[in-house]
Design a protein around this motif. Structure first.
Motif, PDB file in Angstrom:
ATOM      1  N   PRO A 293      42.770  76.116 -85.617  1.00  0.00           N
ATOM      2  CA  PRO A 293      43.092  75.174 -86.702  1.00  0.00           C
ATOM      3  C   PRO A 293      41.826  74.738 -87.454  1.00  0.00           C
ATOM      4  CG  PRO A 293      44.090  74.524 -84.608  1.00  0.00           C
ATOM      5  CD  PRO A 293      43.093  75.588 -84.297  1.00  0.00           C
ATOM      6  N   ASN A 294      42.001  74.398 -88.717  1.00  0.00           N
ATOM      7  CA  ASN A 294      40.872  73.953 -89.556  1.00  0.00           C
ATOM      8  C   ASN A 294      39.735  74.982 -89.565  1.00  0.00           C
ATOM      9  OD1 ASN A 294      42.134  71.525 -90.215  1.00  0.00           O
ATOM     10  ND2 ASN A 294      41.331  70.500 -88.410  1.00  0.00           N
ATOM     11  N   THR A 295      40.106  76.249 -89.527  1.00  0.00           N
ATOM     12  CA  THR A 295      39.102  77.319 -89.498  1.00  0.00           C
ATOM     13  C   THR A 295      39.467  78.380 -90.530  1.00  0.00           C
ATOM     14  OG1 THR A 295      38.795  76.963 -87.119  1.00  0.00           O
ATOM     15  CG2 THR A 295      37.942  79.020 -88.041  1.00  0.00           C
ATOM     16  N   ASN A 296      38.521  78.672 -91.424  1.00  0.00           N
ATOM     17  CA  ASN A 296      38.774  79.709 -92.423  1.00  0.00           C
ATOM     18  C   ASN A 296      38.408  81.082 -91.854  1.00  0.00           C
ATOM     19  OD1 ASN A 296      35.991  79.773 -92.457  1.00  0.00           O
ATOM     20  ND2 ASN A 296      35.811  78.678 -94.400  1.00  0.00           N
ATOM     21  N   LEU A 297      38.486  82.099 -92.691  1.00  0.00           N
ATOM     22  CA  LEU A 297      38.249  83.468 -92.240  1.00  0.00           C
ATOM     23  C   LEU A 297      36.825  83.641 -91.714  1.00  0.00           C
ATOM     24  CD1 LEU A 297      39.602  86.243 -92.018  1.00  0.00           C
ATOM     25  CD2 LEU A 297      38.721  86.769 -94.300  1.00  0.00           C
ATOM     26  N   GLU A 298      35.851  83.038 -92.375  1.00  0.00           N
ATOM     27  CA  GLU A 298      34.459  83.154 -91.937  1.00  0.00           C
ATOM     28  C   GLU A 298      34.273  82.551 -90.549  1.00  0.00           C
ATOM     29  OE1 GLU A 298      35.414  82.136 -94.907  1.00  0.00           O
ATOM     30  OE2 GLU A 298      34.743  83.840 -96.115  1.00  0.00           O
ATOM     31  N   GLY A 299      34.909  81.408 -90.320  1.00  0.00           N
ATOM     32  CA  GLY A 299      34.811  80.778 -88.998  1.00  0.00           C
ATOM     33  C   GLY A 299      35.464  81.625 -87.920  1.00  0.00           C
ATOM     34  N   ALA A 300      36.602  82.230 -88.238  1.00  0.00           N
ATOM     35  CA  ALA A 300      37.289  83.094 -87.272  1.00  0.00           C
ATOM     36  C   ALA A 300      36.446  84.328 -86.958  1.00  0.00           C
ATOM     37  CB  ALA A 300      38.658  83.493 -87.815  1.00  0.00           C
ATOM     38  N   ILE A 301      35.755  84.872 -87.961  1.00  0.00           N
ATOM     39  CA  ILE A 301      34.879  86.031 -87.732  1.00  0.00           C
ATOM     40  C   ILE A 301      33.761  85.660 -86.769  1.00  0.00           C
ATOM     41  CG2 ILE A 301      33.191  87.555 -88.844  1.00  0.00           C
ATOM     42  CD1 ILE A 301      35.030  87.479 -91.341  1.00  0.00           C
ATOM     43  N   ARG A 302      33.196  84.467 -86.927  1.00  0.00           N
ATOM     44  CA  ARG A 302      32.135  84.030 -86.004  1.00  0.00           C
ATOM     45  C   ARG A 302      32.656  83.944 -84.576  1.00  0.00           C
ATOM     46  NH1 ARG A 302      30.646  80.763 -90.480  1.00  0.00           N
ATOM     47  NH2 ARG A 302      31.814  78.974 -89.656  1.00  0.00           N
ATOM     48  N   VAL A 303      33.897  83.465 -84.413  1.00  0.00           N
ATOM     49  CA  VAL A 303      34.487  83.395 -83.080  1.00  0.00           C
ATOM     50  C   VAL A 303      34.683  84.802 -82.514  1.00  0.00           C
ATOM     51  CG1 VAL A 303      36.527  82.718 -81.742  1.00  0.00           C
ATOM     52  CG2 VAL A 303      35.614  81.176 -83.481  1.00  0.00           C
ATOM     53  N   ALA A 304      35.158  85.729 -83.328  1.00  0.00           N
ATOM     54  CA  ALA A 304      35.353  87.110 -82.883  1.00  0.00           C
ATOM     55  C   ALA A 304      34.026  87.738 -82.465  1.00  0.00           C
ATOM     56  CB  ALA A 304      36.007  87.936 -83.994  1.00  0.00           C
ATOM     57  N   GLU A 305      32.970  87.473 -83.238  1.00  0.00           N
ATOM     58  CA  GLU A 305      31.646  87.990 -82.877  1.00  0.00           C
ATOM     59  C   GLU A 305      31.154  87.395 -81.566  1.00  0.00           C
ATOM     60  OE1 GLU A 305      29.425  86.983 -86.336  1.00  0.00           O
ATOM     61  OE2 GLU A 305      29.862  88.886 -87.378  1.00  0.00           O
ATOM     62  N   LYS A 306      31.440  86.111 -81.370  1.00  0.00           N
ATOM     63  CA  LYS A 306      31.018  85.455 -80.136  1.00  0.00           C
ATOM     64  C   LYS A 306      31.748  86.046 -78.936  1.00  0.00           C
ATOM     65  CE  LYS A 306      30.266  80.888 -78.104  1.00  0.00           C
ATOM     66  NZ  LYS A 306      30.438  79.414 -78.276  1.00  0.00           N
ATOM     67  N   VAL A 307      33.058  86.292 -79.086  1.00  0.00           N
ATOM     68  CA  VAL A 307      33.822  86.911 -78.001  1.00  0.00           C
ATOM     69  C   VAL A 307      33.234  88.280 -77.671  1.00  0.00           C
ATOM     70  CG1 VAL A 307      36.050  87.902 -77.359  1.00  0.00           C
ATOM     71  CG2 VAL A 307      35.961  85.672 -78.480  1.00  0.00           C
ATOM     72  N   LYS A 308      32.955  89.067 -78.694  1.00  0.00           N
ATOM     73  CA  LYS A 308      32.388  90.408 -78.498  1.00  0.00           C
ATOM     74  C   LYS A 308      31.039  90.329 -77.788  1.00  0.00           C
ATOM     75  CE  LYS A 308      31.766  94.679 -81.181  1.00  0.00           C
ATOM     76  NZ  LYS A 308      30.446  95.100 -80.679  1.00  0.00           N
ATOM     77  N   SER A 309      30.196  89.367 -78.200  1.00  0.00           N
ATOM     78  CA  SER A 309      28.878  89.210 -77.599  1.00  0.00           C
ATOM     79  C   SER A 309      28.976  88.770 -76.136  1.00  0.00           C
ATOM     80  CB  SER A 309      28.072  88.183 -78.399  1.00  0.00           C
ATOM     81  OG  SER A 309      26.837  87.917 -77.786  1.00  0.00           O
ATOM     82  N   LEU A 310      29.845  87.807 -75.855  1.00  0.00           N
ATOM     83  CA  LEU A 310      29.998  87.337 -74.476  1.00  0.00           C
ATOM     84  C   LEU A 310      30.548  88.438 -73.575  1.00  0.00           C
ATOM     85  CD1 LEU A 310      31.507  83.760 -75.106  1.00  0.00           C
ATOM     86  CD2 LEU A 310      29.231  84.284 -74.205  1.00  0.00           C
ATOM     87  N   LEU A 311      31.433  89.257 -74.096  1.00  0.00           N
ATOM     88  CA  LEU A 311      32.000  90.341 -73.297  1.00  0.00           C
ATOM     89  C   LEU A 311      30.931  91.402 -72.998  1.00  0.00           C
ATOM     90  CD1 LEU A 311      34.631  91.304 -72.005  1.00  0.00           C
ATOM     91  CD2 LEU A 311      35.163  92.511 -74.117  1.00  0.00           C
ATOM     92  N   GLU A 312      30.066  91.654 -73.969  1.00  0.00           N
ATOM     93  CA  GLU A 312      28.977  92.607 -73.737  1.00  0.00           C
ATOM     94  C   GLU A 312      28.016  92.089 -72.671  1.00  0.00           C
ATOM     95  OE1 GLU A 312      27.309  93.094 -77.593  1.00  0.00           O
ATOM     96  OE2 GLU A 312      28.848  94.504 -78.284  1.00  0.00           O
ATOM     97  N   GLU A 313      27.748  90.790 -72.705  1.00  0.00           N
ATOM     98  CA  GLU A 313      26.855  90.194 -71.699  1.00  0.00           C
ATOM     99  C   GLU A 313      27.466  90.253 -70.301  1.00  0.00           C
ATOM    100  OE1 GLU A 313      25.974  86.226 -72.898  1.00  0.00           O
ATOM    101  OE2 GLU A 313      24.996  86.822 -74.783  1.00  0.00           O
ATOM    102  N   ALA A 314      28.783  90.126 -70.223  1.00  0.00           N
ATOM    103  CA  ALA A 314      29.445  90.128 -68.915  1.00  0.00           C
ATOM    104  C   ALA A 314      29.391  91.500 -68.251  1.00  0.00           C
ATOM    105  CB  ALA A 314      30.896  89.678 -69.068  1.00  0.00           C
ATOM    106  N   GLN A 315      29.364  92.587 -69.043  1.00  0.00           N
ATOM    107  CA  GLN A 315      29.252  93.958 -68.534  1.00  0.00           C
ATOM    108  C   GLN A 315      30.291  94.244 -67.445  1.00  0.00           C
ATOM    109  OE1 GLN A 315      25.164  94.621 -67.362  1.00  0.00           O
ATOM    110  NE2 GLN A 315      24.503  94.901 -69.482  1.00  0.00           N
ATOM    111  N   ILE A 316      31.552  94.060 -67.808  1.00  0.00           N
ATOM    112  CA  ILE A 316      32.653  94.367 -66.887  1.00  0.00           C
ATOM    113  C   ILE A 316      32.899  95.873 -66.932  1.00  0.00           C
ATOM    114  CG2 ILE A 316      35.062  93.888 -66.323  1.00  0.00           C
ATOM    115  CD1 ILE A 316      34.780  91.266 -67.902  1.00  0.00           C
ATOM    116  N   VAL A 317      32.794  96.507 -65.800  1.00  0.00           N
ATOM    117  CA  VAL A 317      32.839  97.972 -65.747  1.00  0.00           C
ATOM    118  C   VAL A 317      34.239  98.493 -66.085  1.00  0.00           C
ATOM    119  CG1 VAL A 317      32.565 100.001 -64.252  1.00  0.00           C
ATOM    120  CG2 VAL A 317      30.992  98.054 -64.045  1.00  0.00           C
TER     121      VAL A 317
END
Length: 371
Positions: A293-317
């Motif tokens: 909520p209260n998030t435009n497309l740019e804000g949602a993209i930042r969240v998607a990038e953060k999810v991608k970055s955190l998943l890469e750091e976790a290195q789940i095989v």
């Protein structure tokens, strides 16, 4: 229910009952004041004049009227225990003053004065029954008044007033114990019922495996957020996420390992959002969804990038993925537009998710482009 929870709940319920009991005693006070006025005007006018009792009636009447005026502006639930106790003491004192004043105005015995005191005993018994100490504080002045008045007016027969005092007090204390026991059991049952309702509600809205919201809860919240966005013209975005090649992972490592991966990924996605209204849910199988909520497309993209970055750091095989040796996600991002329904918004995110998968997975896609 443990002892601390029980005591806390019982204290809250007792205070609520006492507050409402005192409120009821205020109504009864006004009624009894009216009875005194009518009795004086129609039946006891030869004992004392109506105008003579106004000074005695004034304190208790003004006290109750003032209390009603205060409660009108401050809700009864906002009254503190200390304020309730202070009002109760003043109410008892003003009633004692009224009873004593009625005696002083007449040189003859007043049979009705005992009945008035006995009625006040019953009023405070019913108003204050959850707390024995408070109840005794409320009734003892009137019990003693009735007893001593009878002894003073009829000293030749002391047995009856003393017996009445002892028996009435014993009956009230015994009855209070019984009613208090029922009251405690009712509080326990109500508390346990509330706990069960909360548990059932939680089970209905929480995914049992990942311990995040389920699809039903997400659909309810998204419907609310769409209405809020329409009403307030606020931005709203969602991200639909899908684990790449999850079926292969399940087939290779087994369902238990697959469940463990789902739990880890749910934790990673949840850690990517931290605002109170942001919602992460398991949408079905290996799909997750985020409401922003209260998030435009740019804000949602930042969240998607953060999810991608955190998943890469976790290195789940992931032993059999075509895009990486670790678990990856495909993400579809959609922003709500005026006139869009909940289902249309989800379909838009699903369309972007399909585009991200078609583009090679391990990416996010939004209207216009993908990454």
């Amino acid at each position: 229910m443990n002892s601390k929870q029980y005591k806390h709940q019982l204290k809250i319920e007792t205070q609520k009952i006492l507050q409402r009991g005192i409120f009821w005693a205020m109504y009864m006070t006004l009624f009894l004041v009216l009875v005194v006025l009518l009795n004086t005007y129609y039946f006891s006018h030869d004992i004392y004049d109506l105008k003579d009792i106004f000074p005695e009636l004034a304190p208790v009447t003004l006290l109750v009227i003032t209390a009603f005026a205060v409660i009108k502006f401050l809700h009864i639930d906002s009254v503190t225990p200390r304020q309730s106790q202070l009002f109760l003491m003043l109410l008892i004192l003003t009633w004692c003053y009224l009873l004593y004043g009625l005696i002083q105005l007449s040189s003859e015995p007043l049979p009705g004065i005992e009945s008035l005191a006995d009625i006040l005993v019953m009023v405070f018994v019913f108003a204050l029954f959850p707390n024995r100490k408070v109840m005794l504080l409320g009734i003892l002045p009137f019990l003693l008044f009735s007893c001593f008045y009878r002894l003073y007016e009829y000293p030749e027969s002391p047995v009856y007033p003393l017996t009445k005092f002892a028996c009435v007090l014993a009956i009230i204390i015994s009855g209070q114990k019984i009613i208090s026991g029922w009251f405690i059991k009712a509080v326990i049952r109500d508390f346990e019922k509330q706990k069960l309702v909360k548990q059932f509600k939680r089970l209905a809205l929480i995914d049992g495996l990942t311990n995040i919201s389920n699809r039903r809860h997400f659909d309810e919240i998204l419907s609310q957020e769409v209405r809020v966005a329409e009403r307030n013209h606020h931005a709203l975005s969602i991200i639909l996420l899908d684990i790449d090649f999850f079926k292969r992972l399940n087939d290779t490592l087994g369902h238990q390992a697959g469940d463990a991966q789902l739990i880890k990924i749910a934790e990673i996605i949840s850690s990517a959002v931290n605002r109170p209204r942001d919602l992460v849910a398991r949408y079905g199988g290996e799909e997750f969804v985020i409401a922003l909520p209260n998030t435009n497309l740019e804000g949602a993209i930042r969240v998607a990038e953060k999810v991608k970055s955190l998943l890469e750091e976790a290195q789940i095989v992931h032993p059999c993925s075509d895009v990486s040796a670790q678990v990856t996600l495909s993400q579809g991002i959609a922003q709500w537009e005026p006139g869009m329904s909940r289902d249309q918004l989800i379909k838009a995110a699903d369309r972007m998710l399909y585009r991200a998968k078609s583009a090679g997975r391990d990416s996010y896609c939004f209207e216009g482009r993908s990454r």
